[in-house]
Each structure stands twice: as structure tokens, then as C-alpha cells.
Design an enzyme around this catalytic site. Sequence first.
Site, PDB file in Angstrom:
ATOM      1  N   GLY A  91      35.264  37.960  38.725  1.00 18.16           N
ATOM      2  CA  GLY A  91      36.176  37.263  39.623  1.00 18.16           C
ATOM      3  C   GLY A  91      35.480  36.230  40.492  1.00 18.16           C
ATOM      4  O   GLY A  91      34.315  35.889  40.297  1.00 18.16           O
ATOM      5  N   GLN A  92      36.224  35.726  41.497  1.00 22.32           N
ATOM      6  CA  GLN A  92      35.751  34.639  42.321  1.00 22.32           C
ATOM      7  C   GLN A  92      35.603  35.117  43.777  1.00 22.32           C
ATOM      8  O   GLN A  92      35.117  36.218  44.007  1.00 22.32           O
ATOM      9  CB  GLN A  92      36.707  33.459  42.168  1.00 22.32           C
ATOM     10  CG  GLN A  92      36.818  33.007  40.697  1.00 22.32           C
ATOM     11  CD  GLN A  92      37.693  31.804  40.482  1.00 22.32           C
ATOM     12  OE1 GLN A  92      37.642  30.819  41.199  1.00 22.32           O
ATOM     13  NE2 GLN A  92      38.546  31.873  39.463  1.00 22.32           N
ATOM     14  N   THR A  94      36.727  36.632  47.347  1.00 22.30           N
ATOM     15  CA  THR A  94      37.771  37.450  47.943  1.00 22.30           C
ATOM     16  C   THR A  94      37.345  37.848  49.346  1.00 22.30           C
ATOM     17  O   THR A  94      36.195  37.666  49.739  1.00 22.30           O
ATOM     18  CB  THR A  94      38.084  38.690  47.090  1.00 22.30           C
ATOM     19  OG1 THR A  94      39.300  39.291  47.556  1.00 22.30           O
ATOM     20  CG2 THR A  94      36.965  39.718  47.169  1.00 22.30           C
ATOM     21  N   ALA A 165      43.734  42.836  44.724  1.00 18.02           N
ATOM     22  CA  ALA A 165      42.728  42.174  43.900  1.00 18.02           C
ATOM     23  C   ALA A 165      42.009  43.206  43.044  1.00 18.02           C
ATOM     24  O   ALA A 165      41.889  44.378  43.422  1.00 18.02           O
ATOM     25  CB  ALA A 165      41.729  41.425  44.779  1.00 18.02           C
ATOM     26  N   GLY A 178      35.820  47.573  41.987  1.00 20.24           N
ATOM     27  CA  GLY A 178      37.135  48.178  41.783  1.00 20.24           C
ATOM     28  C   GLY A 178      38.288  47.318  42.233  1.00 20.24           C
ATOM     29  O   GLY A 178      38.439  46.184  41.771  1.00 20.24           O
ATOM     30  N   CYS A 196      40.387  34.121  44.995  1.00 20.16           N
ATOM     31  CA  CYS A 196      40.381  34.235  43.532  1.00 20.16           C
ATOM     32  C   CYS A 196      40.654  32.909  42.837  1.00 20.16           C
ATOM     33  O   CYS A 196      41.162  32.876  41.711  1.00 20.16           O
ATOM     34  CB  CYS A 196      41.361  35.303  43.064  1.00 20.16           C
ATOM     35  SG  CYS A 196      40.994  36.936  43.725  1.00 20.16           S
TER      36      CYS A 196
END
Length: 240
Positions: A91-92, A94, A165, A178, A196
Site C-alpha cells: 500500500g501507500q 496511511t 484500510a 493488517g 492510499c
Amino acid sequence: MLDHALNTATAPLFGREDAKPAGWAVSRDLVDYPAAVAAMEARAAAIAEGRAGELVWLLEHPPLYTAGVSAKTADLLDPERFPVFETARGGQFTYHGPGQRVAYVMLDLTKRGRDVRAFVGALEAWIVGALDRFNVRGEIREGRVGVWVERRQPGAPPREDKIAAIGVKLRRWVSFHGVSLNVEPDLTHFSGIVPCGQTQHGVTSLVDLGLPVTMDEADAALKASFREVFGEVEDAEAPI
């Protein structure tokens, strides 16, 4: 607040082959992020080596931003606002902070089918099932990681906001990192990043949706939904 009956007749979607329960630990105080990551990675290694059992660890962090492996520098809009941590999860960017329930999921996928796509789908189903207990319809969108809710207001086009997320990492077929569910965080804290990488959508929380949900109620919903998707749990000590 919970009005969803647990369907015990339905087999878990992503259960262990031996049906052994996963540990379920809750930290009541804010947990320092680097210390949490170190503890989580140590536990994941111990699981892979057969020295420890699976664990789901629920906690809250102090306000901070994390950058996943796909994070873009331009998406960090206010780098001085909170501490920023690079992380190995997918992911990006958060945000984590008080009022957001973070669940670190350390599961042994050698006992659960070794199917990464099915695992991510099970995480999504877990969050959707927890939201359903508050009569919130969580939805999954192709090409957008996480769980979304549709917002409708009279005279305005519908919009979709992110309420949870998902970002995980696998090492030796054991998961870590997680999910995070927005219960009652300060939503203005998300403005320091492009969450994100999504510029067309906002973020929301259970309380923002008008539901006075406590963290304990959110935890109860998460535990009940986890049992439906992944199988039984048993109380355990937090790693730190």
C-alpha cells in the site's frame, strides 16, 4: 449496539486446517509504532519457526503516518505534522492515531491454504462483517484497497469514503501488519497525506456516520466477525 447474530453454522472462510484458535490480544494504552513493528516481526518469525501460535493484536497508536512499499513522496502533503515511518507492508500512505482500531494479524498461511488473494479477500470480509453488526454496509471496490461506504445526501451526488484500510506483508507464509478501522479518530489528521493515493474519495469513521460506537463495541464486532471468517480465537497477552 450489536444486533448481528453470529452464524455458528457457517464454516470459516479462511480457517486453519487443524481448527486451532488464534490468540486475541488487546492493548489498552497507546503503543509506540517502532516498538510495535519490532514485536510484530519477532512474533511472525516465531510463528514461522513453530515457537509461537498465531496472534491478532488490537491496539491504537499515537498520531503518525506510515508509508507502504508503493508510497509516493508527493502524497505526503505535510511531512512535519506527525512522525513518518517507512514500513514493509503493501500500500501507500496511511494515518494511524487514537480512535482508530489497528489490528495486526499474524497468521500462518501454511495452515490456511497459502492463497494470498484469498487471504486479502478474507481480511476484507472480516471488516465488512464487523461493519454489518452496526448496520453499516461496507463495500469493496476493484482497484481500491480497503473497505468503503457510500454516502448519500439530498440534492448531492453520492460519494464513497474509506472507513478501513488494509496493508499486509507475508514472510515465510506468515502474515504481519493488517487492518485499521476508523472508529472515532480525528479525521482532519488524514489531510496531511493523500490516503492510499486516492484523491477522489474521502475518509469516514463509525462516529462520523452518526453511530456512537465505543472501542469496546468495535472490538466485540471485530472478534465476532473474525470467528466467522478465520475461526475461533482465545484470549492472549499482547507482545509488549
